[in-house]
Design an enzyme around this catalytic site. Structure first.
Site, PDB file in Angstrom:
ATOM      1  N   GLU A 177       0.816  -1.220   0.000  1.00  0.00           N
ATOM      2  CA  GLU A 177       0.000   0.000   0.000  1.00  0.00           C
ATOM      3  C   GLU A 177       0.853   1.275   0.000  1.00  0.00           C
ATOM      4  O   GLU A 177       1.293   1.733   1.050  1.00  0.00           O
ATOM      5  CB  GLU A 177      -0.924   0.004   1.228  1.00  0.00           C
ATOM      6  CG  GLU A 177      -1.802   1.246   1.311  1.00  0.00           C
ATOM      7  CD  GLU A 177      -2.771   1.238   2.502  1.00  0.00           C
ATOM      8  OE1 GLU A 177      -2.781   0.257   3.267  1.00  0.00           O
ATOM      9  OE2 GLU A 177      -3.498   2.220   2.652  1.00  0.00           O
ATOM     10  N   LYS A 219      -2.531  -2.011  -3.182  1.00  0.00           N
ATOM     11  CA  LYS A 219      -3.578  -1.156  -2.583  1.00  0.00           C
ATOM     12  C   LYS A 219      -3.183   0.306  -2.771  1.00  0.00           C
ATOM     13  O   LYS A 219      -2.508   0.887  -1.922  1.00  0.00           O
ATOM     14  CB  LYS A 219      -3.721  -1.501  -1.101  1.00  0.00           C
ATOM     15  CG  LYS A 219      -4.705  -0.627  -0.348  1.00  0.00           C
ATOM     16  CD  LYS A 219      -5.116  -1.245   0.978  1.00  0.00           C
ATOM     17  CE  LYS A 219      -5.965  -0.299   1.797  1.00  0.00           C
ATOM     18  NZ  LYS A 219      -6.584  -0.943   2.951  1.00  0.00           N
TER      19      LYS A 219
HETATM   20  P1  13P Z   1      -9.230   4.147   4.258  1.00  0.00           P
HETATM   21  O1  13P Z   1     -10.120   3.407   3.298  1.00  0.00           O
HETATM   22  O2  13P Z   1      -9.974   4.788   5.381  1.00  0.00           O
HETATM   23  O3  13P Z   1      -8.276   5.057   3.560  1.00  0.00           O
HETATM   24  O4  13P Z   1      -8.352   3.060   4.990  1.00  0.00           O
HETATM   25  C1  13P Z   1      -7.780   2.045   4.258  1.00  0.00           C
HETATM   26  C2  13P Z   1      -6.543   1.612   4.903  1.00  0.00           C
HETATM   27  O5  13P Z   1      -6.379   0.469   5.209  1.00  0.00           O
HETATM   28  C3  13P Z   1      -5.496   2.625   5.152  1.00  0.00           C
HETATM   29  O6  13P Z   1      -4.297   1.978   5.431  1.00  0.00           O
END
Ligand code: 13P
Length: 336
Positions: A177, A219
């Site tokens: 991510e 992600k």
């Molecule tokens: P949000 O969808 O609130 O951005 O959170 C996703 C997430 O896992 C952030 O690390």
């Protein structure tokens, strides 16, 4: 490392029409969420709230995996069943946030580096024994007048790839991510450029460290206008620019892209995903791994009151279902 196991898990997690619920708020972050409903953040309230989420009837129809925080993966429901077992009984994979958060990046001006590589292999073994089949590590890239620097992007990409390699060594699928934040007054084009540079660096590092791309999930943020930008891009522009950015930077071997919501409204996060899923011929599946966009309205329905338990569960099921429809491009505004 078992390639087939990794591929099976990443496929199950990203197969339509399901997506991921990110419920891995650290103790500090969940406190901020509970503050919004004036609820004390203590061990029992956090446990109760997570039980509400995970015991939602039929959640497994729309949710393929839930990401947990270290405290939560060791907690149990009121009958003494572990949350891991509760999720598995609903055909939902257990995930775990393993990064230690974004800390000040020494050598840079107001940027962050995500820490948590120390002892990661040992921790990973423990989580695998508890039942985790996937993990998450979030890097944070902020857009300002002068940032991000290449230094910040490169170091975060290196850490993400190192984390991914350690996950796969333990047969755990890494969710990778790199989040370019929505904060700021930049326009969508600036977000496109920074997201593009970030993904380019990330995949170079993943390849350099020989990470098995069929066994990861990406992600990313959507390519979107900064929250304070005067001219907000519309749904079509967001969808088109996000797809362009992915096509230019994400290898075809990656099985799934599961977006974060990043502070978008619940409805916008669903609309954007839906619009992207109308594009034909994409090599990766496009789904969701939302935190706030799935939980915000649930928290407001619950308010920490046991009497609202069922209503709050219905709200979670509703948002999960709408996002599930968006993975097929079948969501309509009137379904709200
Ligand atoms: P949000 O969808 O609130 O951005 O959170 C996703 C997430 O896992 C952030 O690390």
């Amino acid at each position: 490392m078992y390639y087939e196991t990794l591929k099976k898990i990443s496929t199950e997690l990203s197969d339509k029409p399901r997506g991921i619920l990110a419920a891995d708020e650290s103790t500090g972050t969940i406190k901020k969420r509970f503050d919004l409903i004036n609820l004390e953040s203590n061990f029992e309230n956090r446990r109760k709230y997570r039980e509400l989420l995970f015991s939602t009837p039929d959640l497994g129809n729309f949710i393929s995996g839930v990401i947990l925080f270290d405290e939560t993966i060791k907690q149990k429901d009121k009958n003494g069943k572990s949350f891991c077992q509760l999720l598995k009984d609903n055909n939902i994979h257990v995930g775990i946030k393993v990064d230690a958060g974004a800390k000040n990046l020494i050598g840079s001006n107001e940027e962050k580096i995500t820490e948590g590589l120390d002892n990661l292999n040992d921790r990973m073994q423990e989580y695998a024994q508890l039942g985790a089949t996937f993990a998450k590590w979030r890097a944070v890239i902020e857009i300002t007048k002068t940032n991000p620097s290449n230094y910040c992007i490169e170091l975060n990409s290196h850490a993400l790839a190192r984390y991914a390699k350690i996950c796969q060594h333990n047969n755990i699928v890494p969710i990778v991510e790199p989040e370019v934040l929505m904060d700021g007054d930049h326009d969508i084009q600036k977000c496109y450029e920074v997201t593009s540079a970030t993904l380019d660096s990330l995949f170079k590092n993943l390849k350099f460290q020989n990470v098995y791309l069929e066994g990861i999930l990406l992600k990313p943020n959507m390519v979107i206008s900064g929250l304070k930008c005067a001219k907000q891009a519309n749904v079509n522009e967001v969808a088109k620019k996000t797809i362009d950015c992915l096509k230019n930077n994400v290898p075809e071997e990656v099985p799934g892209v599961v977006f974060l919501s990043g502070g978008q409204s619940d409805q916008k996060a669903t609309e954007h995903l839906n619009e992207m899923n109308k594009f034909q011929g994409l090599s990766w599946k496009l789904s969701f791994s939302y935190g706030r966009a799935l939980q915000q309205s649930v928290l407001y329905k619950w308010k920490g009151d046991d009497n609202n338990f069922n209503e709050a569960q219905k709200e979670l099921l509703k948002r999960s279902k709408l996002n599930s429809m968006a993975t097929e491009g079948e969501y309509l505004l009137e379904m709200e």
